[in-house]
Design an enzyme around this catalytic site. Structure first.
Site, PDB file in Angstrom:
ATOM      1  CB  CYS A 187      -0.925  -0.001   1.210  1.00 49.21           C
ATOM      2  SG  CYS A 187      -2.119  -1.360   1.208  1.00 49.21           S
TER       3      CYS A 187
ATOM      4  CB  SER B  78      -5.046   1.362  -1.406  1.00 47.37           C
ATOM      5  OG  SER B  78      -6.212   1.028  -0.686  1.00 47.37           O
TER       6      SER B  78
ATOM      7  CG  ASP C  86      -9.035   1.077   6.860  1.00 49.43           C
ATOM      8  OD1 ASP C  86      -9.682   2.073   7.215  1.00 49.43           O
ATOM      9  OD2 ASP C  86      -9.231  -0.066   7.322  1.00 49.43           O
TER      10      ASP C  86
ATOM     11  CG  ASN D 115       0.108   4.154   6.692  1.00 47.90           C
ATOM     12  OD1 ASN D 115      -0.950   4.008   6.095  1.00 47.90           O
ATOM     13  ND2 ASN D 115       0.824   3.122   7.106  1.00 47.90           N
TER      14      ASN D 115
ATOM     15  CE1 TYR E 241     -12.874  -1.637   3.195  1.00 48.72           C
ATOM     16  CE2 TYR E 241     -11.162  -0.465   4.387  1.00 48.72           C
ATOM     17  CZ  TYR E 241     -11.538  -1.361   3.410  1.00 48.72           C
ATOM     18  OH  TYR E 241     -10.602  -1.970   2.628  1.00 48.72           O
TER      19      TYR E 241
ATOM     20  CG  HIS F 159     -10.491   3.276   1.106  1.00 47.32           C
ATOM     21  ND1 HIS F 159      -9.388   3.087   0.299  1.00 47.32           N
ATOM     22  CD2 HIS F 159     -10.414   2.325   2.067  1.00 47.32           C
ATOM     23  CE1 HIS F 159      -8.679   2.059   0.752  1.00 47.32           C
ATOM     24  NE2 HIS F 159      -9.285   1.578   1.831  1.00 47.32           N
TER      25      HIS F 159
END
Length: 276
Positions: free
Chosen positions: A157, A178, A180, A188, A220, A218
């Site tokens: 990712c 990508s 989450d 991160n 969830y 994104h």
């Protein structure tokens, strides 16, 4: 108030108010009960953090800083791909019977490549260049090796770092395909900010800007209420990062060489499911 909190809140609001849902599409990710894990996303989110002013730790909920550092050392310093050597259990769901995640992350950084100056892996090449040719515009690492993707438990990712020296400051860009956002954003940000601090200290530079580029950012479907709760909170003052100043060798750092002081944060107390 913590700058990282303000960035997080602005990003979350933008995703919730202006994002695009992937409902109706055949998504790869699933919840533990087998239900498709759908997301609402924004394309190409770019955030900038001046590390010389503030360490980007979230105060809207606690950042597990030791676990963040443990993972970044596991990948970048130990160049490992076995989850048994990682203190947290965040990679267990993707590990094989031997505990490895295949030819991913640390494995890629440990592969040696031939350069005109000698045989280096990606980490050592950047460290060598910072000390010997800091004006270089080719200090790039990449984990996205197409030849090995089919032997990775999960395609990386956070896949690329670009380092650049401006005057006395070390700057860096993290590219992430990508994310989450609710689970991993500040994780991160903090761990790669730590990486910039480590590289700067052992190379004789001050920390500068850390730029974070996320292609698919994104939230969830089962994180919606959590996102709304977090962005309703009032940011607290940012903590201070302390690093053992005696460490001059990147491979000598341990988790115990880092500390967040004056770190106040809101209690979380909510279940945070992770899609796989």
């Amino acid at each position: 108030m913590a700058y990282a909190d303000n960035v997080f809140i602005e990003n979350a609001k933008d995703i919730l108010e202006n994002g695009t849902w992937d409902k109706g599409q055949n998504v790869r990710t699933r919840w533990k009960d087998g239900t498709p894990a759908h997301t609402i996303k924004k394309f190409c989110v770019v955030n900038r953090y001046d590390l010389s002013k503030e360490f980007p730790a979230l105060t809207l909920r606690r950042l597990p800083i030791k676990s963040c550092i443990d993972e970044i050392l596991w990948i970048w310093q130990k160049k490992d791909n076995n989850t048994k050597n990682l203190q947290s259990r965040i990679w267990d769901a993707w590990a094989d019977g031997k505990g490895t995640i295949g030819k991913a992350y640390g494995y890629q950084l440990g592969i040696k490549h031939q350069y005109k100056e000698g045989l280096f892996d990606q980490v050592d090449r950047v460290l060598w260049t910072l000390k010997n040719n800091p004006a270089c515009r080719r200090m790039v690492t990449s984990l996205f090796n197409h030849a090995d993707l089919n032997e990775m438990a999960l395609a990386p990712c956070a896949y690329s770092m670009t380092f650049n020296v401006a005057g006395k400051k070390l700057n860096a860009i993290l590219n992430q395909r990508s994310q989450d956002f609710i689970v991993a954003n500040n994780w991160n940000v903090a761990q790669y900010a730590i990486l910039v601090h480590m590289f700067a200290q052992v190379s004789g530079f001050e920390v500068g800007e850390f730029v974070h580029v996320i292609a698919d950012c994104h939230i969830y479907d089962r994180h919606m209420d959590i996102a709304k709760e977090l962005i309703s909170r009032e940011p607290l003052p940012a903590p201070k990062l302390t690093i053992n100043p005696d460490i001059k060798d990147f491979y000598a750092f341990t988790v115990d060489d880092f500390e967040l002081t004056d770190y106040n944060y809101h209690k979380f107390g909510m279940d945070l499911p992770v899609a796989e």
